[in-house]
Each structure stands twice: as structure tokens, then as C-alpha cells.
Enzyme design. Structure first.
Site, mmCIF file in Angstrom:
data_model
loop_
_atom_site.group_PDB
_atom_site.id
_atom_site.type_symbol
_atom_site.label_atom_id
_atom_site.label_comp_id
_atom_site.label_asym_id
_atom_site.label_seq_id
_atom_site.Cartn_x
_atom_site.Cartn_y
_atom_site.Cartn_z
ATOM 1 N N ASN A 11 0.873 -1.171 0.000
ATOM 2 C CA ASN A 11 0.000 0.000 0.000
ATOM 3 C C ASN A 11 0.914 1.226 0.000
ATOM 4 O O ASN A 11 1.562 1.518 0.999
ATOM 5 C CB ASN A 11 -0.878 -0.043 1.261
ATOM 6 C CG ASN A 11 -1.711 1.211 1.439
ATOM 7 O OD1 ASN A 11 -1.757 2.069 0.555
ATOM 8 N ND2 ASN A 11 -2.362 1.326 2.585
ATOM 9 N N TRP A 12 0.937 1.907 -1.131
ATOM 10 C CA TRP A 12 1.865 3.041 -1.258
ATOM 11 C C TRP A 12 1.342 4.303 -0.583
ATOM 12 O O TRP A 12 2.023 5.322 -0.533
ATOM 13 C CB TRP A 12 2.155 3.318 -2.742
ATOM 14 C CG TRP A 12 2.999 2.262 -3.402
ATOM 15 C CD1 TRP A 12 3.471 1.099 -2.844
ATOM 16 C CD2 TRP A 12 3.479 2.264 -4.755
ATOM 17 N NE1 TRP A 12 4.212 0.392 -3.759
ATOM 18 C CE2 TRP A 12 4.235 1.082 -4.952
ATOM 19 C CE3 TRP A 12 3.359 3.151 -5.831
ATOM 20 C CZ2 TRP A 12 4.852 0.764 -6.166
ATOM 21 C CZ3 TRP A 12 3.965 2.837 -7.049
ATOM 22 C CH2 TRP A 12 4.708 1.664 -7.206
ATOM 23 N N LYS A 13 0.107 4.260 -0.116
ATOM 24 C CA LYS A 13 -0.511 5.417 0.564
ATOM 25 C C LYS A 13 -0.333 6.678 -0.282
ATOM 26 O O LYS A 13 -0.382 6.586 -1.503
ATOM 27 C CB LYS A 13 0.058 5.550 1.984
ATOM 28 C CG LYS A 13 -0.097 4.243 2.778
ATOM 29 C CD LYS A 13 0.132 4.384 4.265
ATOM 30 C CE LYS A 13 -0.057 3.027 4.944
ATOM 31 N NZ LYS A 13 0.063 3.090 6.391
ATOM 32 N N HIS A 97 -9.427 0.921 5.356
ATOM 33 C CA HIS A 97 -8.117 1.117 6.000
ATOM 34 C C HIS A 97 -8.291 2.023 7.223
ATOM 35 O O HIS A 97 -9.105 2.951 7.200
ATOM 36 C CB HIS A 97 -7.131 1.736 5.002
ATOM 37 C CG HIS A 97 -5.722 1.685 5.498
ATOM 38 N ND1 HIS A 97 -5.239 2.578 6.428
ATOM 39 C CD2 HIS A 97 -4.715 0.826 5.235
ATOM 40 C CE1 HIS A 97 -3.978 2.267 6.703
ATOM 41 N NE2 HIS A 97 -3.637 1.213 5.998
ATOM 42 N N GLU A 99 -6.620 4.385 8.291
ATOM 43 C CA GLU A 99 -6.421 5.815 8.029
ATOM 44 C C GLU A 99 -7.696 6.432 7.460
ATOM 45 O O GLU A 99 -8.021 7.594 7.735
ATOM 46 C CB GLU A 99 -5.205 6.015 7.103
ATOM 47 C CG GLU A 99 -3.911 5.783 7.876
ATOM 48 C CD GLU A 99 -2.752 5.219 7.072
ATOM 49 O OE1 GLU A 99 -2.772 5.305 5.829
ATOM 50 O OE2 GLU A 99 -1.821 4.663 7.696
ATOM 51 N N GLU A 169 -5.080 -5.142 10.551
ATOM 52 C CA GLU A 169 -4.013 -4.166 10.790
ATOM 53 C C GLU A 169 -4.257 -3.496 12.137
ATOM 54 O O GLU A 169 -5.067 -2.567 12.230
ATOM 55 C CB GLU A 169 -4.015 -3.105 9.686
ATOM 56 C CG GLU A 169 -3.746 -3.647 8.305
ATOM 57 C CD GLU A 169 -3.173 -2.577 7.373
ATOM 58 O OE1 GLU A 169 -2.066 -2.778 6.871
ATOM 59 O OE2 GLU A 169 -3.819 -1.538 7.179
ATOM 60 N N GLY A 175 2.916 1.977 10.925
ATOM 61 C CA GLY A 175 3.870 3.072 10.808
ATOM 62 C C GLY A 175 4.620 3.373 12.091
ATOM 63 O O GLY A 175 5.283 4.398 12.202
ATOM 64 N N SER A 215 3.787 -2.514 10.237
ATOM 65 C CA SER A 215 5.248 -2.627 10.377
ATOM 66 C C SER A 215 5.799 -3.986 9.938
ATOM 67 O O SER A 215 6.705 -4.521 10.581
ATOM 68 C CB SER A 215 5.671 -2.292 11.804
ATOM 69 O OG SER A 215 5.324 -0.941 12.105
HETATM 70 P P1 13P Z 1 3.321 0.158 7.743
HETATM 71 O O1 13P Z 1 3.817 -1.108 7.070
HETATM 72 O O2 13P Z 1 4.048 1.380 7.304
HETATM 73 O O3 13P Z 1 3.213 -0.013 9.209
HETATM 74 O O4 13P Z 1 1.808 0.368 7.190
HETATM 75 C C1 13P Z 1 0.916 -0.667 7.255
HETATM 76 C C2 13P Z 1 -0.300 -0.286 6.507
HETATM 77 O O5 13P Z 1 -1.046 0.567 6.926
HETATM 78 C C3 13P Z 1 -0.563 -0.961 5.235
HETATM 79 O O6 13P Z 1 -1.850 -0.715 4.778
#
Ligand code: 13P
Length: 253
Positions: A11-13, A97, A99, A169, A175, A215
Site C-alpha cells: 500500500n503506497w498510501k 483502511h 487511516e 491491521e 507506521g 510494520s
Molecule cells: P506500515 O507497514 O508502514 O506499518 O503500514 C501498514 C499499513 O497501513 C498498510 O496498509
């Protein structure tokens, strides 16, 4: 039971422009070497879905969007429809997600509509759930996950579940560099699978892939993937570095 195919998803966000996203895709593709037991997915930002799809067209990499609307078109400012995802070369969409839930206040009901809309258009859907640190510390993690599952999957048939991948997640691991231990992740995945059996049936529970996210890095992926109920990883930060993501794709058991 047929073995569940693993999935490693990046997931490149809100990262990458056309030039660096295409380069990253080219570099990631070098690590994909005709896998039979695993799928690799990247979910770039909407703006470069089309370019990145083009770059990976001849590879085994799947392309997904980071969110999707339930309508095919119309007055939905800021949204992207399942038809648009497909038009840009995508076959997968992520919904729910944390976020989206936390920063953009997306409710379980909204996530459910997105999930149904994507399924109706034939997309493979990655449905994310996860508890906060406070919820875990209060001993409410499983109750929160059960609630997200029940509401998010409301009205989704057992047959449609063939096109749903669940991603667990834990919000506190995203993160932060703080991963759930493999035991914590396995215990939670087993709970999720058990809950799917409760609301569907054993077959659905056994066929549904459950990814872990939070992570995931080259140095913890093997241990996580060796757990019975962990079928893949949803990777954020480490997916932005081709070497790291390449190592994660090439996890060994
Ligand atoms: P990280 O791998 O940066 O913790 O992010 C996980 C994530 O939110 C993937 O969707």
C-alpha cells in the site's frame, strides 16, 4: 482444503509521483519470479494507477486502488468508481483502511457500501479491520474486530466472500515500527477465522485469506508468514523500497 494462496500487498498510501512510482514498480517486478504459491499486489495512489498498471502489464503483479466508491459514476467529488479502477488497469481495491476510518471518519456502514460496490463490479476486495491500542489495552480487541467484521460484511453472501480478503491491521502497529508478535497476530487471525465461521460457515472461513499489516519488514515477515492463519501481508512503509518489498515478497517459511 485447498491451500490458501499467499498475498503480499504494498500500500503506497499518499506517496510517489509518476516518475518515481513507475520506477518503483519496475524495480519491484525484478523480485517477482513466476510464483505459484503467492500473489503480489501494489496499490499506488489514484493519480498513477494507470501508468503503474501499464508498467507491470507483462508481469504477475496485480494492481489495486487504495479505496473505491460504491457507485459507477455520478456526483461524488473526490471519489473513484470501480469502473474507473478497472479502466486504469486495476483488479483489486482496498477498503476500510484505518487511516480512512480514523482521519476521514469512514464508518462501518460506509466501508460496507464500498465493499459491496467493489464486489458488484467484480473487483477483488481487501477489507481492513483493526483495533486501537486503547481498545487492546482495555481487553476489547476481539469485540471491536467482531463488530467491524459483522458490520463491514453485512449483506455479503458466502459466494461473494470468494472475492474478499480480510486484512488485520492493528492501528498501534501501523507506521510505528511496533509489530504485533507472531503469537499475537496468529491468535488474532485465528479469532477472525473463527468469527467468519460463525457468521458464514467453515468453508468460507477456511478459504478466506487473512493478511497481517502493521510494520511488516524484511526481518519479521518470515516469522509472521509461518503462522497457520496468516496468509499474507499488507505492507506500508517497506513497500516504498524495492529491496525491502522484494525481500518481503520472497518470504520463506
Ligand atoms: P506500515 O507497514 O508502514 O506499518 O503500514 C501498514 C499499513 O497501513 C498498510 O496498509
Amino acid at each position: 482444503m485447498a491451500k490458501r494462496k499467499a498475498m503480499i500487498a504494498g500500500n503506497w498510501k499518499m506517496h510517489t509521483t509518476v516518475v518515481d512510482g513507475c520506477q518503483l514498480a519496475v524495480d519491484v517486478a525484478k523480485f517477482c519470479t513466476g510464483f505459484e504459491d503467492r500473489e503480489v499486489l501494489i496499490a499506488p495512489p489514484f493519480t498513477i494507477l494507470s501508468e503503474v498498471s501499464h508498467v507491470v502489464k507483462e508481469t504477475e503483479i496485480l494492481i489495486g486502488s487504495q479505496n473505491v466508491c460504491w457507485e459507477e459514476k455520478g456526483a461524488f467529488t473526490g471519489e473513484i468508481s470501480p469502473a474507473m479502477v478497472k479502466d486504469a488497469g486495476g483488479t483489486v481495491a482496498i477498503v476500510g483502511h484505518s487511516e480512512r476510518r480514523q482521519i476521514f471518519a469512514e464508518s462501518d456502514d460506509l466501508v460496507n457500501r464500498r465493499l459491496k460496490g467493489g464486489l458488484a463490479s467484480g473487483l477483488l476486495m481487501i477489507f481492513c479491520i483493526g483495533e486501537t491500542l486503547k481498545e487492546r489495552d482495555d481487553g476489547r480487541a476481539f469485540a471491536v474486530l467482531a463488530d467491524q467484521l459483522r458490520k463491514g460484511l453485512h449483506g455479503i453472501s458466502p459466494k461473494s466472500m470468494e472475492k474478499v480478503v480480510v486484512a488485520y491491521e492493528p492501528v498501534w502497529a501501523i507506521g510505528t515500527g511496533k509489530t504485533a508478535t507472531k503469537e499475537q497476530a496468529q491468535e488474532t487471525h485465528a479469532f477472525i477465522r473463527g468469527f467468519l465461521e460463525e457468521i458464514y460457515e467453515k468453508n468460507v472461513a477456511e478459504q478466506t485469506r487473512i493478511l497481517y499489516g502493521g510494520s511488516v519488514k524484511p526481518d519479521n515477515v518470515d516469522a509472521l508468514m509461518s503462522q497457520a492463519d496468516i496468509d499474507g501481508a499488507l505492507v506500508g512503509g517497506a513497500a516504498l523500497d524495492a529491496e525491502s518489498f522484494g525481500r518481503i515478497i520472497n518470504f520463506t517459511l
